[in-house]
Design an enzyme around this catalytic site. Structure first.
Site, PDB file in Angstrom:
ATOM      1  N   GLY A  38       8.534   9.008 -12.965  1.00  0.00           N
ATOM      2  CA  GLY A  38       7.329   9.040 -12.145  1.00  0.00           C
ATOM      3  C   GLY A  38       6.667   7.692 -11.991  1.00  0.00           C
ATOM      4  N   HIS A  42     -17.213  -3.657  10.422  1.00  0.00           N
ATOM      5  CA  HIS A  42     -17.427  -2.216  10.614  1.00  0.00           C
ATOM      6  C   HIS A  42     -16.851  -1.782  11.954  1.00  0.00           C
ATOM      7  CE1 HIS A  42     -19.474   1.668  10.400  1.00  0.00           C
ATOM      8  NE2 HIS A  42     -19.839   1.473  11.664  1.00  0.00           N
ATOM      9  N   VAL A  98       7.877   7.972  -7.393  1.00  0.00           N
ATOM     10  CA  VAL A  98       6.825   8.590  -6.580  1.00  0.00           C
ATOM     11  C   VAL A  98       6.940   8.195  -5.111  1.00  0.00           C
ATOM     12  CG1 VAL A  98       5.230   8.861  -8.515  1.00  0.00           C
ATOM     13  CG2 VAL A  98       5.103   6.795  -7.104  1.00  0.00           C
ATOM     14  N   GLU A  99       7.469   7.001  -4.822  1.00  0.00           N
ATOM     15  CA  GLU A  99       7.643   6.629  -3.417  1.00  0.00           C
ATOM     16  C   GLU A  99       8.694   7.501  -2.747  1.00  0.00           C
ATOM     17  OE1 GLU A  99       6.157   1.982  -3.124  1.00  0.00           O
ATOM     18  OE2 GLU A  99       8.299   2.417  -2.929  1.00  0.00           O
ATOM     19  N   GLY A 115      18.776 -11.027 -10.253  1.00  0.00           N
ATOM     20  CA  GLY A 115      18.206  -9.753  -9.844  1.00  0.00           C
ATOM     21  C   GLY A 115      18.358  -8.607 -10.825  1.00  0.00           C
ATOM     22  N   VAL A 167       6.877   3.768  -9.879  1.00  0.00           N
ATOM     23  CA  VAL A 167       6.745   3.420  -8.464  1.00  0.00           C
ATOM     24  C   VAL A 167       7.902   3.951  -7.621  1.00  0.00           C
ATOM     25  CG1 VAL A 167       6.649   1.511  -6.822  1.00  0.00           C
ATOM     26  CG2 VAL A 167       5.345   1.384  -8.950  1.00  0.00           C
ATOM     27  N   CYS A 202      15.669  -6.397  -2.438  1.00  0.00           N
ATOM     28  CA  CYS A 202      14.460  -6.121  -1.656  1.00  0.00           C
ATOM     29  C   CYS A 202      14.783  -5.820  -0.198  1.00  0.00           C
ATOM     30  CB  CYS A 202      13.489  -7.293  -1.733  1.00  0.00           C
ATOM     31  SG  CYS A 202      12.036  -7.067  -0.680  1.00  0.00           S
TER      32      CYS A 202
END
Length: 462
Positions: free
Chosen positions: A180, A439, A185-186, A143, A182, A45
């Site tokens: 395709g 808001h 695509v990242e 891992g 995670v 990570c």
């Protein structure tokens, strides 16, 4: 360091997210802890995954902002991408966090043992320097690694993994991404922002197929608009290296050419040749099955993180590591609900989700018992300011709680916290609808979706 032969309360094999979380929490609870790691504390990570990848994605976001500044009334000149400088920025982020983590190891008085460990008994780990470290409990946290497939020979140059991609100091003109999910695509999103032409090949029917179908469709729509090409429902057949790069043939005979191929077909568990099976640990396709208390088939031995079947996320590892420490200490923590773990894909736009997608909810509760609503971010003030498109989707049991939250949009990951509370506290639409949402923020979109689901929409059509 304490004498390793004296024995520990907890011996942890692997210093990634799950391993060091188990170490820190065990130490906080007064247990004597040894943490064995062959590389650097922080694991995939910190050093080769979450953190450096998100730094690369942020650099891409800055590049996009510079290119598109005129639409905000700001006159700026985009001169290009200095990839060595981008890499230095990414490395500096990792280095700072790594130093902080090293300080935490010392602060918790955890004995850190550098070396490759092997399980040689239910309470013993042998390190490659010859010493054997024993403990009343052992936690396996070794891992994962980047997987490949037959016909994809990783050479680190023309056919690469995400680890190689993070070390690039020169960008390709065109990259082909096989996978395709995670990771795929990242990187596709980051590279496109940095000026690379990208083409994705995915064998499943849609990108990020584990996510809600509406989220996949929204991401695919955004990728088409950005000029990211993709082929779904088609597997690659062969990859050939050429003088100028690579050539990929996909099902149907289509040939795609590029400078390099990124192999992003998932991550496998690091469990081979570590003594697990020899000591009686049951493995399933390399993963370590556990019970609800994260105990393996061998008494006294636990497993956490990417080697445990399920979604591979750092925060899942953190949670599991903390759980194991508290279980060992006799605190009787509540078992972890895997569905209650938040998920984010950090593309442009981001995809965030919590709980069950609509299809899974219908499988669990029955199609006639599920109600869902989509609140379009076109009605959200802050999303218009950010010039992003997307939605917040709520999936609920009829006359029951919200069981799924799905969001797509720029920076929408920042709203995942409330989504987590909604799911884990089994909130009903009316519960969320009556809360005050600041808001103008994107957080309002969750409140608007809840009001829509409760039958009292404000800025949406029922």
């Amino acid at each position: 360091m304490s004498d390793p032969n004296a024995g520990y309360d907890v011996v942890i094999l692997g210093g990634g997210s799950g391993g060091y979380a188990a170490a820190f929490r065990s130490a906080e609870l007064g247990l004597k802890v040894a943490l064995i790691e062959k590389d650097k504390v922080g694991g995939t990570c910190l050093h080769r995954g979450c953190i450096p990848t998100k730094a690369l994605l942020h650099a891409g976001e800055v590049a996009d902002t510079a290119r598109e500044s005129e639409q905000f009334g700001i006159l700026a000149e985009f001169k290009g991408v200095d990839m060595p400088a981008v890499k230095k920025y990414k490395d500096d982020v990792v280095s700072k966090l790594y130093k902080g983590l090293q300080g935490l190891v010392k602060a918790h008085k955890v004995d850190f043992i550098q070396g490759t460990g092997k399980l040689v008994g239910p309470n013993a780990v042998q390190v490659d320097d010859g010493q054997t470290v024993t403990g009343k409990h052992v936690v396996l946290a070794t891992g994962s690694y980047s997987k490949t497939l037959p016909g994809l020979d990783i050479d680190g140059e023309k056919v690469i993994t995400s680890e190689h991609a993070l070390e690039l100091t020169e960008l390709p003109n065109k990259a082909i991404v096989i996978g395709g999910g995670v990771i795929g695509v990242e990187f596709a999103s980051a590279w496109k922002s940095l000026g690379v032409e990208v083409e994705i090949i995915e064998g499943l029917p849609r990108l990020i197929a584990a996510e809600d179908a509406d989220s996949s469709k929204q991401l695919e729509r955004a990728f088409r608009k950005r000029g990211i090409k993709f082929h779904t429902g088609k597997f690659f057949e062969k990859v050939e290296k050429t003088a100028s790069g690579v050539q990929v043939t996909i099902q149907g005979g289509t040939v795609v050419e590029g400078d390099l191929v990124l192999v992003a077909v998932g991550r496998g568990p690091v469990t081979a040749n570590l003594g697990y099976e020899e000591q009686g640990i049951t493995l399933d396709r390399g993963f370590v099955p556990v019970n609800e208390h994260l105990q393996t088939s061998v008494p006294g031995v636990y497993a956490v993180g990417d080697i445990v079947p399920g979604i591979q996320l750092a925060h899942r590892g953190f949670l599991q590591g903390i759980f194991v420490a508290e279980h060992i200490a006799g605190l009787n923590p509540a078992p972890i609900d895997e569905t209650g773990i938040p998920r984010v894909t950090f593309t442009e736009p981001e995809v965030a989700s919590m709980g069950l997608n609509e299809d899974k909810a219908k499988e669990k509760y029955g199609a006639d018992k599920i109600k869902s609503v989509n609140y379009n971010l076109a009605g959200n003030g802050k999303s218009n300011i950010l010039k992003t498109q997307g939605f917040v989707k709520l999936v609920a049991v009829e006359d029951g709680p919200i069981v799924g939250v799905h969001m797509v949009g720029a920076r929408i990951s920042e709203q995942i916290g409330e989504a987590e509370l909604i799911y884990n506290w089994e909130a009903y639409a009316n519960d969320v609808a009556q809360l005050i949402h600041m808001h103008p923020t994107q957080n309002e979109a969750i409140g608007e979706a809840a009001m829509l689901l409760a039958g009292k929409p404000l800025h949406a059509h029922d």
